[in-house]
Every structure is written in C-alpha cells, then in structure tokens.
Design an enzyme around this catalytic site. Structure first.
Site, short mmCIF file in Angstrom:
data_model
loop_
_atom_site.label_atom_id
_atom_site.label_comp_id
_atom_site.label_asym_id
_atom_site.label_seq_id
_atom_site.Cartn_x
_atom_site.Cartn_y
_atom_site.Cartn_z
N SER A 166 120.12 26.38 99.51
CA SER A 166 120.45 26.73 98.13
C SER A 166 119.43 26.03 97.25
O SER A 166 118.22 26.13 97.49
CB SER A 166 121.89 26.28 97.84
OG SER A 166 122.20 26.35 96.48
N TYR A 180 117.64 33.16 88.84
CA TYR A 180 117.45 32.46 90.12
C TYR A 180 118.67 31.60 90.46
O TYR A 180 119.20 31.68 91.57
CB TYR A 180 116.19 31.58 90.03
CG TYR A 180 116.01 30.66 91.21
CD1 TYR A 180 115.67 31.16 92.46
CD2 TYR A 180 116.19 29.28 91.08
CE1 TYR A 180 115.52 30.30 93.55
CE2 TYR A 180 116.03 28.42 92.16
CZ TYR A 180 115.69 28.93 93.39
OH TYR A 180 115.55 28.10 94.47
N LYS A 184 121.58 31.35 93.68
CA LYS A 184 121.91 30.17 94.47
C LYS A 184 123.39 29.79 94.29
O LYS A 184 124.01 29.25 95.21
CB LYS A 184 120.98 29.00 94.11
CG LYS A 184 119.52 29.27 94.46
CD LYS A 184 119.30 29.54 95.97
CE LYS A 184 117.84 29.59 96.37
NZ LYS A 184 117.63 29.84 97.80
P1 NDP Z 1 107.52 28.97 99.26
O1 NDP Z 1 107.19 29.91 98.14
O2 NDP Z 1 106.53 27.96 99.66
O3 NDP Z 1 108.01 29.79 100.55
C1 NDP Z 1 108.88 30.84 100.41
C2 NDP Z 1 109.10 31.46 101.78
O4 NDP Z 1 110.06 32.51 101.69
C3 NDP Z 1 107.83 32.08 102.34
O5 NDP Z 1 107.79 31.83 103.71
C4 NDP Z 1 108.02 33.56 102.04
O6 NDP Z 1 107.33 34.41 102.93
C5 NDP Z 1 109.51 33.66 102.32
N1 NDP Z 1 110.08 34.90 101.82
C6 NDP Z 1 110.19 35.35 100.55
N2 NDP Z 1 110.77 36.56 100.53
C7 NDP Z 1 111.03 36.89 101.81
C8 NDP Z 1 111.63 38.01 102.46
N3 NDP Z 1 112.07 39.08 101.79
N4 NDP Z 1 111.76 37.99 103.81
C9 NDP Z 1 111.31 36.94 104.54
N5 NDP Z 1 110.72 35.87 103.99
C10 NDP Z 1 110.59 35.84 102.65
O7 NDP Z 1 108.85 28.23 98.72
P2 NDP Z 1 109.78 27.12 99.40
O8 NDP Z 1 109.36 26.84 100.78
O9 NDP Z 1 109.88 26.01 98.45
O10 NDP Z 1 111.18 27.90 99.37
C11 NDP Z 1 112.01 27.97 100.49
C12 NDP Z 1 113.46 28.01 100.03
O11 NDP Z 1 113.76 26.78 99.35
C13 NDP Z 1 113.79 29.12 99.05
O12 NDP Z 1 115.06 29.65 99.36
C14 NDP Z 1 113.85 28.39 97.71
O13 NDP Z 1 114.68 29.06 96.78
C15 NDP Z 1 114.41 27.05 98.14
N6 NDP Z 1 114.18 25.96 97.22
C16 NDP Z 1 112.92 25.48 96.98
C17 NDP Z 1 112.74 24.45 96.09
C18 NDP Z 1 111.40 23.88 95.79
O14 NDP Z 1 111.26 23.15 94.80
N7 NDP Z 1 110.38 24.13 96.58
C19 NDP Z 1 113.87 23.85 95.36
C20 NDP Z 1 115.14 24.39 95.73
C21 NDP Z 1 115.28 25.41 96.61
P3 NDP Z 1 105.87 35.05 102.58
O15 NDP Z 1 104.87 34.03 103.02
O16 NDP Z 1 105.84 36.31 103.38
O17 NDP Z 1 105.84 35.30 101.10
#
Ligand code: NDP
Length: 308
Positions: A166, A180, A184
C-alpha cells in the site's frame, strides 16, 4: 502389527513413486530445495526488484513477474531459483496463467507480493476519468487479479503470506495525490478483509505502508502528472506538484532496507496485519491517529445521537 504397518507404508511409497511422472519428481525436488517460493509483481525495477534480490540472496526461489520479463533476466541473469515471467497485472487471464505456471514450476507459492503500481499527481478535479480508471486498473483491479490467481494454491496448502504494498497514502490522503491515495485506501480495505477471511485458512495477510522511498515512483517514467491544471488549486495540489520534483531521487526511504524488512516480515511467526515503513510514515500515522481522536471526541455527542 508394527511390521505390517511399515510394510504397508513401504508399499504405498513405492506405489506413489512409480505413479509419479519424471516431471513431478523434478518439481518435488525443486520445491524442497528452497525454503520459500515468492511471487513478486512489478519486479522490473524499484521496490519489486529489490525484494526479488533480497529473497534470492536469502536462498529462496522467486517467480519475478514484469510487463517485460526480459528486464528481470537482464538484471538477475539465469538462476535455478528464479523464474522470470511476463505479467501485466491488468490482464486477468494472464495473472491466472502465471499463478498456475508458478505453482507448477516450484510446486507451491509461499509469498505473494502485490507490488506493481504507480501514482497519478494532480488535484482530484484535475485528474481525468481516464487517468483515474487506468490507475485503478493497475493498483486495485490488478492486485485483485493476481490475488484471485494465487489464493486457490495457498488455500489448498493451508499456508502462505499475501503482502500487499500500500503506502503511507493508504492511511492518510492529501492534496495532489487524492486519486492515488484512494487506490491505496482500497488496498487497505481489501487487505483487512482478506486478513479476516484467510486467517482461519492458515494464510497470512500484511498490508505494507512505505513512506517516500528512492525509486522511480516520482519520476516521469512512472508518475503520471495530470496535464489539466486549474489555477484555483495552485496553493494546494500545485505546491505538491512542485515538491514532487524536488523530492524525486531525494526520498528518505532506502528500498534495499525495505526489502530486508520484507524478509524479516515473512520470517516472523506472528506477522502484523499492517506494517508501516519509514520514519515519515510513522510520523504521518501518529499525526492522523491524534487528529482522528481529537475530532471524534469533539463531535462525539452528535455522532452518538443517531441510534433508534
Ligand atoms: P517504480 O516506479 O520504481 O516501479 C513500479 C513498478 O511497477 C515497475 O516495476 C513497473 O513496471 C510496475 N508496474 C506498473 N504498472 C504495472 C502493470 N500494469 N503490470 C505490471 N507491473 C506494473 O516504483 P516503486 O518501486 O516505488 O513502486 C512499487 C510499489 O510501491 C507501488 O505499488 C507504489 O505505489 C508503492 N509505493 C512506493 C512508494 C515510493 O515512495 N517509492 C511509497 C509508497 C508506496 P514497468 O517497469 O513495466 O513500468
């Protein structure tokens, strides 16, 4: 009778063994050589990739899924404990196929990490219907697609751990990130219900609330900024738009340590239903709890005035 019993078991063992195909034997051997089998969504980069790395380093097997599976192979190479699979979480039938393939390949799925997700930045009114719909397709309906695919295997095994990523935004919402945060909040609502439904079946559920972590999350290759700008929101959402650019790649959270925390989480005999990560999240949660308490107390009389 003891000899008869052991003879019976010997016979059963032999029968069981000869009735198994070579492939089944290989699967059983593979499954037993790893302590845990993980399935991680959004493993191409960011938090998902760090969790895959930590689980592999821990000696576990990982089904690392990404919209482009090649990104996983390029990052990690070919390893016996790694299965790279293509999965866009918005594709329901693909999610079901991947869950089945994962369970077949390693014999089981012990940990599901619903991590794939992205953010939309803009005031609630500024975000278009299409932007909001696409956000829900991934962050909420995508998570549900994968969860529905994996749960039959966990329920059958009467064990497993579902980890839903989340956000601090799943606990408190704010200007600029309303759409967004609402996705969550949905993840939190689903997770609490899943926790209640799956605990009696031996499956654990934890919803993880990271604060700001240094990934691509705030970058233009992940974050969608609503092109529509309404001047009236300059002091609220407009300021958050500016801050997001300042914060990009300066976030306090270290995704590698988040991944270490995930290993500790799955190793815990009694994992929590909700796990906050990062000092910013701790602060935000405490501030919201205090505000909710204060407001509930201030309005208690009216709140309590509506029963028959
Ligand atoms: P990134 O943008 O670095 O990574 C996002 C990931 O999600 C990528 O691997 C992307 O794949 C994948 N993705 C997006 N859409 C899809 C889809 N339809 N099917 C499969 N994969 C998908 O962000 P984070 O690593 O930070 O985010 C990961 C999670 O953590 C998310 O749920 C985000 O909401 C949550 N989060 C992050 C925070 C932060 O500050 N970083 C804070 C709180 C929560 P692709 O490479 O193909 O685009």
């Amino acid at each position: 009778p003891a000899r008869a019993t052991s003879g019976f078991f010997r016979l059963m063992r032999r029968r069981t063994f000869t009735s198994l195909s070579l492939q089944q034997v290989r699967i059983m051997t593979t499954a037993h050589s790893f302590k845990r089998v993980w399935l991680v969504t959004g493993a191409s980069r960011g938090i998902g990739a760090k969790i895959v790395a930590a689980a592999l380093a821990h000696g576990d097997a990982v089904v690392a899924t990404a919209r482009n599976a090649q990104t996983v192979v390029e990052r990690f190479g070919e390893l016996p404990g790694l299965l790279a699979v293509q999965l866009d979480v918005t594709n329901e039938s693909q999610a079901a196929d991947v869950a089945r393939a994962a369970a077949e390949h390693f014999g089981r799925i012990d940990v599901l990490v619903n991590n794939a997700g992205f953010g939309v930045l803009g005031a609630v009114e500024e975000a278009s219907a299409d932007e909001v719909r696409r956000l829900y397709e991934t962050n909420v309906f995508g998570l549900l697609n994968v969860t529905r695919g994996v749960l039959p295997f966990m329920r059958k095994a009467r064990s497993g751990h579902v980890i839903n990523i989340s956000s601090v935004g799943g606990f408190r919402s704010g200007a600029g990130f309303g759409a967004y945060c609402s996705t969550k909040f949905a993840v939190e609502g689903l997770s609490e219900a899943l926790h209640a439904e799956l605990a009696p079946l031996g499956v654990k559920v934890t919803v993880v609330e990271p604060g700001y972590f240094r990934t691509d999350f705030l970058d233009s290759n992940s974050l969608v900024e609503s092109p529509r700008v309404i001047d009236d929101y300059a002091a609220t959402s407009g300021e958050v738009r500016k801050l997001a650019k300042v914060y990009n790649q300066q976030q306090p959270g270290n995704p590698e340590l988040l991944a270490v925390a995930m290993i500790k989480l799955v190793e815990a005999p009694n994992p929590p239903m909700r796990l906050a990560l990062g000092t910013d999240t701790l602060q935000a949660i405490e501030a919201k709890l205090a505000y909710v308490k204060e407001e509930t107390d201030a309005w208690r009389e009216l709140s309590a005035s509506t029963d028959f």
